[in-house]
Write an enzyme that holds these catalytic residues in place. Structure first.
Site, PDB file in Angstrom:
ATOM      1  N   HIS A  17       0.630  -0.945  -0.103  1.00  0.00           N
ATOM      2  CA  HIS A  17      -0.060  -0.049  -0.013  1.00  0.00           C
ATOM      3  C   HIS A  17       0.886   1.291  -0.014  1.00  0.00           C
ATOM      4  O   HIS A  17       0.520   2.318  -0.707  1.00  0.00           O
ATOM      5  CB  HIS A  17      -1.010  -0.051   1.125  1.00  0.00           C
ATOM      6  CG  HIS A  17      -1.837  -1.100   1.391  1.00  0.00           C
ATOM      7  ND1 HIS A  17      -1.990  -1.639   2.215  1.00  0.00           N
ATOM      8  CD2 HIS A  17      -2.805  -1.446   0.532  1.00  0.00           C
ATOM      9  CE1 HIS A  17      -2.946  -2.656   2.111  1.00  0.00           C
ATOM     10  NE2 HIS A  17      -3.636  -2.574   0.996  1.00  0.00           N
ATOM     11  N   LYS A  41     -17.621  -6.587   5.618  1.00  0.00           N
ATOM     12  CA  LYS A  41     -16.366  -7.238   6.238  1.00  0.00           C
ATOM     13  C   LYS A  41     -16.099  -7.236   7.716  1.00  0.00           C
ATOM     14  O   LYS A  41     -16.721  -6.070   8.390  1.00  0.00           O
ATOM     15  CB  LYS A  41     -15.176  -6.561   5.469  1.00  0.00           C
ATOM     16  CG  LYS A  41     -15.081  -6.901   4.142  1.00  0.00           C
ATOM     17  CD  LYS A  41     -13.619  -6.325   3.565  1.00  0.00           C
ATOM     18  CE  LYS A  41     -13.400  -6.605   1.931  1.00  0.00           C
ATOM     19  NZ  LYS A  41     -12.223  -6.252   1.541  1.00  0.00           N
ATOM     20  N   ARG A  90      -2.259  -6.356  -8.180  1.00  0.00           N
ATOM     21  CA  ARG A  90      -1.120  -7.244  -8.332  1.00  0.00           C
ATOM     22  C   ARG A  90      -1.114  -8.476  -9.042  1.00  0.00           C
ATOM     23  O   ARG A  90      -0.394  -8.629  -9.963  1.00  0.00           O
ATOM     24  CB  ARG A  90      -1.200  -7.638  -6.780  1.00  0.00           C
ATOM     25  CG  ARG A  90      -0.835  -6.907  -5.582  1.00  0.00           C
ATOM     26  CD  ARG A  90      -1.449  -7.310  -4.350  1.00  0.00           C
ATOM     27  NE  ARG A  90      -2.774  -7.276  -4.435  1.00  0.00           N
ATOM     28  CZ  ARG A  90      -3.515  -7.803  -3.495  1.00  0.00           C
ATOM     29  NH1 ARG A  90      -3.335  -8.063  -2.188  1.00  0.00           N
ATOM     30  NH2 ARG A  90      -5.113  -7.630  -3.416  1.00  0.00           N
ATOM     31  N   SER A 128      -3.051  -7.821   2.963  1.00  0.00           N
ATOM     32  CA  SER A 128      -2.857  -7.794   4.563  1.00  0.00           C
ATOM     33  C   SER A 128      -3.497  -9.159   5.150  1.00  0.00           C
ATOM     34  O   SER A 128      -2.813  -9.421   6.107  1.00  0.00           O
ATOM     35  CB  SER A 128      -4.378  -6.660   4.709  1.00  0.00           C
ATOM     36  OG  SER A 128      -3.835  -5.430   4.280  1.00  0.00           O
TER      37      SER A 128
END
Ligand code: ADP
Length: 160
Positions: A17, A41, A90, A128
């Site tokens: 990040h 979430k 990514r 993460s």
């Protein structure tokens, strides 16, 4: 003044990040990294802790502002007078979801564009959730996260 919003969960912020953020500050006058409060979430870290870690990790980045929001990202971007939403990519599996999101956002708010920055190759595997898993299993997360995140995750592991 060109303003961009970089939204995400940041549970917690990682060096991937930070890499996106520092490259975005070359392109924009101000980049607002903003934690999305997403009722879908269940984060490990509460909102305040995530914000605190981001503030510490970005304290030497003068063009970066730290904030949080709930609801639609495009509405938040309009409110912040941002012209662009930044997202990091990514792997191909990121792309499919992000493409759909970018098209929907453009349909709702054509004046706001989404820019994708390719992640640094050395962080292509980094997420993460991977960081949390490695940390709780006692692995070394030294070069994956800012120092403040490492310290906090180590503390959580010891009290588990
Ligand atoms: P979200 O739940 O919105 O995906 P994340 O905190 O996981 O929130 O990610 C926020 C943004 O940062 C996303 O655009 C994601 O693709 C990007 N990102 C996550 N990890 C990395 C990384 N290692 N390198 C580059 N970008 C990343």
């Amino acid at each position: 003044m060109k303003v961009a919003v970089y939204p995400g969960s940041f549970d917690p912020i990682t060096n991937g990040h930070i890499d996106i953020l520092s490259r975005a500050t070359v392109l924009f006058d101000k980049v607002i990294i903003s934690v999305l409060e997403n009722p879908e979430k269940t984060p490990l870290l509460d909102l305040e802790k995530r914000l605190e870690l981001i503030r510490t990790a970005t304290k030497d980045m003068p063009k970066v502002e730290v904030d949080c929001f709930s609801g639609l990202t495009v509405n938040y971007a309009l409110q912040k007078k941002a012209c662009t939403i930044i997202r990091g990519l990514r792997v191909i599996s990121d792309f499919e979801k992000e493409l759909q999101m970018a098209h929907i956002n453009r349909k709702m708010t054509p004046e706001i564009d989404t820019i994708f920055l390719m992640c640094n190759l050395k962080y292509a595997f980094l997420s993460s959730s991977m960081v949390k898993e490695i940390s709780f299993l006692g692995g070394d997360i030294n070069c994956l996260v800012p120092e403040c995140v490492k310290t906090h995750l180590n503390k959580l592991r010891e009290t588990r």
